[in-house]
Design a protein around this motif. Sequence first.
Motif, PDB file in Angstrom:
ATOM      1  N   ILE A   1       0.847  -1.198   0.000  1.00 41.23           N
ATOM      2  CA  ILE A   1       0.000   0.000   0.000  1.00 41.23           C
ATOM      3  C   ILE A   1       0.883   1.249   0.000  1.00 41.23           C
ATOM      4  CG2 ILE A   1      -1.923  -1.085   1.232  1.00 41.23           C
ATOM      5  CD1 ILE A   1      -1.009   0.670   3.690  1.00 41.23           C
ATOM      6  N   GLY A   2       0.349   2.312  -0.563  1.00 42.82           N
ATOM      7  CA  GLY A   2       0.984   3.612  -0.449  1.00 42.82           C
ATOM      8  C   GLY A   2       0.508   4.197   0.871  1.00 42.82           C
ATOM      9  N   LEU A   3       1.440   4.627   1.735  1.00 40.52           N
ATOM     10  CA  LEU A   3       1.009   5.195   3.012  1.00 40.52           C
ATOM     11  C   LEU A   3       0.253   6.490   2.740  1.00 40.52           C
ATOM     12  CD1 LEU A   3       4.209   4.320   4.988  1.00 40.52           C
ATOM     13  CD2 LEU A   3       1.926   3.374   5.361  1.00 40.52           C
ATOM     14  N   PRO A   4      -0.927   6.636   3.353  1.00 44.34           N
ATOM     15  CA  PRO A   4      -1.809   7.733   2.943  1.00 44.34           C
ATOM     16  C   PRO A   4      -1.248   9.125   3.194  1.00 44.34           C
ATOM     17  CG  PRO A   4      -2.747   6.481   4.769  1.00 44.34           C
ATOM     18  CD  PRO A   4      -1.545   5.738   4.317  1.00 44.34           C
ATOM     19  N   ASP A   5      -0.272   9.251   4.130  1.00 46.56           N
ATOM     20  CA  ASP A   5       0.302  10.586   4.313  1.00 46.56           C
ATOM     21  C   ASP A   5       1.395  10.866   3.283  1.00 46.56           C
ATOM     22  OD1 ASP A   5       1.881   8.644   5.486  1.00 46.56           O
ATOM     23  OD2 ASP A   5       2.765  10.022   6.914  1.00 46.56           O
ATOM     24  N   ARG A   6       1.730   9.891   2.486  1.00 49.48           N
ATOM     25  CA  ARG A   6       2.823  10.097   1.537  1.00 49.48           C
ATOM     26  C   ARG A   6       2.399  10.052   0.079  1.00 49.48           C
ATOM     27  NH1 ARG A   6       7.261   6.638   4.559  1.00 49.48           N
ATOM     28  NH2 ARG A   6       6.519   7.113   6.642  1.00 49.48           N
ATOM     29  N   CYS A   7       1.368   9.292  -0.224  1.00 55.41           N
ATOM     30  CA  CYS A   7       0.955   9.281  -1.633  1.00 55.41           C
ATOM     31  C   CYS A   7      -0.512   8.931  -1.791  1.00 55.41           C
ATOM     32  CB  CYS A   7       1.816   8.311  -2.436  1.00 55.41           C
ATOM     33  SG  CYS A   7       1.743   6.635  -1.859  1.00 55.41           S
ATOM     34  N   HIS A   8      -1.098   9.544  -2.762  1.00 53.35           N
ATOM     35  CA  HIS A   8      -2.454   9.200  -3.183  1.00 53.35           C
ATOM     36  C   HIS A   8      -2.638   9.756  -4.578  1.00 53.35           C
ATOM     37  CE1 HIS A   8      -2.943  13.232  -1.529  1.00 53.35           C
ATOM     38  NE2 HIS A   8      -2.566  12.754  -0.349  1.00 53.35           N
ATOM     39  N   ARG A   9      -3.694   9.320  -5.244  1.00 52.29           N
ATOM     40  CA  ARG A   9      -3.826   9.675  -6.665  1.00 52.29           C
ATOM     41  C   ARG A   9      -5.186  10.268  -6.989  1.00 52.29           C
ATOM     42  NH1 ARG A   9       0.347   7.961  -9.552  1.00 52.29           N
ATOM     43  NH2 ARG A   9      -0.809   7.942 -11.502  1.00 52.29           N
ATOM     44  N   ARG A  10      -5.189  10.986  -8.106  1.00 56.73           N
ATOM     45  CA  ARG A  10      -6.410  11.652  -8.532  1.00 56.73           C
ATOM     46  C   ARG A  10      -7.433  10.624  -9.024  1.00 56.73           C
ATOM     47  NH1 ARG A  10      -7.175  14.035 -13.430  1.00 56.73           N
ATOM     48  NH2 ARG A  10      -5.015  13.561 -13.955  1.00 56.73           N
ATOM     49  N   ARG A  11      -6.922   9.541  -9.620  1.00 57.07           N
ATOM     50  CA  ARG A  11      -7.830   8.509 -10.119  1.00 57.07           C
ATOM     51  C   ARG A  11      -7.520   7.182  -9.412  1.00 57.07           C
ATOM     52  NH1 ARG A  11      -7.069   7.094 -15.354  1.00 57.07           N
ATOM     53  NH2 ARG A  11      -4.988   7.975 -15.416  1.00 57.07           N
ATOM     54  N   ALA A  12      -8.457   6.252  -9.568  1.00 53.38           N
ATOM     55  CA  ALA A  12      -8.240   4.948  -8.917  1.00 53.38           C
ATOM     56  C   ALA A  12      -7.406   4.061  -9.841  1.00 53.38           C
ATOM     57  CB  ALA A  12      -9.586   4.312  -8.612  1.00 53.38           C
ATOM     58  N   ASP A  13      -6.364   4.645 -10.468  1.00 53.18           N
ATOM     59  CA  ASP A  13      -5.631   3.886 -11.477  1.00 53.18           C
ATOM     60  C   ASP A  13      -4.563   2.955 -10.907  1.00 53.18           C
ATOM     61  OD1 ASP A  13      -4.164   6.031 -10.618  1.00 53.18           O
ATOM     62  OD2 ASP A  13      -3.416   6.624 -12.572  1.00 53.18           O
ATOM     63  N   TRP A  14      -4.231   3.098  -9.635  1.00 51.34           N
ATOM     64  CA  TRP A  14      -3.275   2.173  -9.048  1.00 51.34           C
ATOM     65  C   TRP A  14      -3.862   1.389  -7.900  1.00 51.34           C
ATOM     66  CZ3 TRP A  14       0.491  -0.073 -11.340  1.00 51.34           C
ATOM     67  CH2 TRP A  14       1.050   0.548 -12.458  1.00 51.34           C
ATOM     68  N   ILE A  15      -5.120   1.037  -8.086  1.00 50.49           N
ATOM     69  CA  ILE A  15      -5.729   0.058  -7.174  1.00 50.49           C
ATOM     70  C   ILE A  15      -5.800  -1.211  -8.006  1.00 50.49           C
ATOM     71  CG2 ILE A  15      -7.838  -0.585  -5.951  1.00 50.49           C
ATOM     72  CD1 ILE A  15      -8.353   2.351  -5.519  1.00 50.49           C
ATOM     73  N   LYS A  16      -4.949  -2.157  -7.689  1.00 50.46           N
ATOM     74  CA  LYS A  16      -4.882  -3.333  -8.551  1.00 50.46           C
ATOM     75  C   LYS A  16      -4.940  -4.612  -7.737  1.00 50.46           C
ATOM     76  CE  LYS A  16      -2.832  -1.068 -12.381  1.00 50.46           C
ATOM     77  NZ  LYS A  16      -3.753  -0.919 -13.480  1.00 50.46           N
ATOM     78  N   VAL A  17      -5.587  -5.585  -8.344  1.00 44.56           N
ATOM     79  CA  VAL A  17      -5.727  -6.878  -7.690  1.00 44.56           C
ATOM     80  C   VAL A  17      -5.094  -7.936  -8.582  1.00 44.56           C
ATOM     81  CG1 VAL A  17      -7.379  -8.572  -6.806  1.00 44.56           C
ATOM     82  CG2 VAL A  17      -7.916  -6.127  -6.696  1.00 44.56           C
ATOM     83  N   GLY A  18      -4.177  -8.702  -8.019  1.00 45.07           N
ATOM     84  CA  GLY A  18      -3.565  -9.796  -8.770  1.00 45.07           C
ATOM     85  C   GLY A  18      -3.995 -11.112  -8.147  1.00 45.07           C
ATOM     86  N   ILE A  19      -4.272 -12.074  -8.989  1.00 44.74           N
ATOM     87  CA  ILE A  19      -4.585 -13.403  -8.456  1.00 44.74           C
ATOM     88  C   ILE A  19      -3.742 -14.425  -9.202  1.00 44.74           C
ATOM     89  CG2 ILE A  19      -6.402 -15.138  -8.122  1.00 44.74           C
ATOM     90  CD1 ILE A  19      -8.320 -12.859  -7.706  1.00 44.74           C
ATOM     91  N   ASN A  20      -3.014 -15.199  -8.456  1.00 46.55           N
ATOM     92  CA  ASN A  20      -2.130 -16.232  -9.020  1.00 46.55           C
ATOM     93  C   ASN A  20      -1.367 -15.757 -10.264  1.00 46.55           C
ATOM     94  OD1 ASN A  20      -3.106 -17.712  -6.970  1.00 46.55           O
ATOM     95  ND2 ASN A  20      -3.856 -19.427  -8.198  1.00 46.55           N
ATOM     96  N   GLY A  21      -0.715 -14.617 -10.126  1.00 42.86           N
ATOM     97  CA  GLY A  21       0.201 -14.201 -11.195  1.00 42.86           C
ATOM     98  C   GLY A  21      -0.372 -13.316 -12.268  1.00 42.86           C
ATOM     99  N   ARG A  22      -1.639 -12.891 -12.105  1.00 40.67           N
ATOM    100  CA  ARG A  22      -2.195 -12.035 -13.159  1.00 40.67           C
ATOM    101  C   ARG A  22      -3.085 -10.967 -12.541  1.00 40.67           C
ATOM    102  NH1 ARG A  22      -4.613 -15.704 -16.156  1.00 40.67           N
ATOM    103  NH2 ARG A  22      -3.383 -15.574 -18.043  1.00 40.67           N
ATOM    104  N   VAL A  23      -2.940  -9.733 -13.046  1.00 41.52           N
ATOM    105  CA  VAL A  23      -3.835  -8.672 -12.564  1.00 41.52           C
ATOM    106  C   VAL A  23      -5.197  -8.876 -13.203  1.00 41.52           C
ATOM    107  CG1 VAL A  23      -4.323  -6.195 -12.705  1.00 41.52           C
ATOM    108  CG2 VAL A  23      -2.059  -6.981 -12.018  1.00 41.52           C
ATOM    109  N   VAL A  24      -6.212  -8.834 -12.377  1.00 42.16           N
ATOM    110  CA  VAL A  24      -7.578  -9.048 -12.877  1.00 42.16           C
ATOM    111  C   VAL A  24      -8.459  -7.893 -12.431  1.00 42.16           C
ATOM    112  CG1 VAL A  24      -7.441 -11.553 -12.831  1.00 42.16           C
ATOM    113  CG2 VAL A  24      -8.197 -10.345 -10.795  1.00 42.16           C
TER     114      VAL A  24
END
Length: 590
Positions: A278-301
């Motif tokens: 995770i990005g620590l909330p006092d250090r980084c956050h983004r304008r869009r939800a573009d770096w919320i990612k879920v990977g399952i068994n080797g692949r982002v889904v």
Amino acid sequence: MSVNKTCFSEDSLKSWNVSTIAPHRLLMSSPIQSLPREVINLIAAGEVIDSLAAVVRELVENSLDAGATSIYISLWPDLWRVQVADNGRGMTLRDLKFCAEPHSTSKIHSSEDLYRISSLGFRGEALHSLTQVADLEILSRSVEDIEEGVGWRIVYRKGKIIKEEPVAIATGTIVTVSNLFAKLPLRRKSLPSTSKQLKAVQEIIGEIALCHPQVTWQVRQKEQLWLQISPGTSADRILPQIVNRLRQSDLQLLKLDLKTPNEENIETVEKSKMELTIGLPDRCHRRRADWIKVGINGRVVRSPEIEQTIISAFAKTLPRDRYPVCFVHLQTSPCQIDWNRHPAKAKIYLHSIKYWQEQVALAIERALRISPANLPAAENQRVGKLLKASEEKGTYSIKERSKNKKEEISLIDLRAVAQVRNTYIVAEHPTGLWLIEQHIAHERILYEQLQDDWKLVALETPIILSQLRSAQLEQLQRLGIEIENFGEQLWAVRAIPEMLQQRDDLTDAIIELSWGGDLQEAQVATACRSAIRNGTPLNLSQMQTLLDRWKSTRNPSTCPHGRPIYLSLEETALSRFFRRNWVIGKSHGI
Ligand code: ADP
Ligand code: MG
């Protein structure tokens, strides 16, 4: 690696040093076979190769399935050409001749295998589709080939092999796709601009790299180095290489072993794993939800449920309309997953989704707390900037600070030593000193207290409010505040949040709550109003109590509005700033 640095030519690839062989690639694979008809009928049909990015994805996934640890990609988008070279297991001549047949794969063989997929590919369709929509050339040398340096080159045109010859090549595979969609001009026209396609390629490589941090990546575009990712032990080493302005010290990594759920709820011995970055909330956050990612068994889904869980878990830690940086990678038994929902495998069905959501929420909660393991690194970004600014003014350079500081800290021991401007608490810490803003630290404590227990208490003497709109009235009732009509345009409030009970500005507080927002907003407003103001003098014991309560909150980094609560000045950074390594002080015993 003996790869030509300026030009990624085929010759240079052929001379790959065998010492780069990936260790797990030495495992033998089963030969490629045609899938039986009944399995083909079960597989989600659909177009696999529909863009430049899809070509990259399919080829790279094949390299990873072959156990590659180095993957070199070359793109010539104007020529509709892509090349992927790997140091994986390679193919024997027999397999090479067979790999682009329809439904031919070495990864599954029966319909039961569909329920235990452990590879990224399994449909045996990608190479075949490529021979249909492009010219294809594959050079490969298998680990099973004993003859030194000899592999094979196969060239396909119009779906048929037109050339087969031996080549000198290190173990691994080089696939070149040229003239993609040449015979499908409408397809080419319907695709987005080159820059958009390249962006899609970049995104796919980034996502795959996150799931496979042990791999070295090099991507060239028109012979020029375009993207490079060095390997690391986990995703927190990869993210800063692919997300602009993100540093490793902004991130928190948590690795957990989990129970694998099953439908019957029986304890299984099989363990699942979660790796959370995770990005620590006092250090980084983004304008869009573009770096919320879920990977399952080797692949982002795409997993809307887990993505939503992530967003909720960061609620009230970030400024308004900002999104966290978060990558969660679940490694679980293949039987938990149905990959067979979507030809590009971007959508999956994960069994026991509620269980996974719960685990992700718990893990984020854990990662957000301040613990010895996630104390800020000496390389605190804000302090880094301060020091950098002073460094630029002077002529002396400050060298890289120790990155291992985190591991050395065994206990959080914060001791209040002073108050500055009746606003900041100065606290001493074994590795430096912290400045904590008293109001927002207290606001964080109270907010979490309210989250855990939104307690309403009855008033002996009701408060009388007048001129309320019906929306305000409904809002107060929604929050559980007891209010009833008391006459013409008058209302009596009989029960209120306990925290507001002793306040002189109780009426204002209730009016504020009536202006809308959900329960969470009401809790934030109540906490903010009740927290000690900046400008209030505190004695040492009051400060210490505040610090002790604050450091055990679930999210001590930011207040519920997303503002950072503390600034850490680590001793290592301070000693560099004050040039304590200078010899001049030595004679005075400093
Ligand atoms: P799938 O990956 O679904 O099996 P593909 O058409 O992508 O289908 O590939 C067919 C087969 O070719 C694979 O099962 C694998 O055995 C072989 N293959 C493809 N690419 C590579 C590679 N880079 N290294 C080794 N073997 C490969
Ligand atoms: Mg494949």
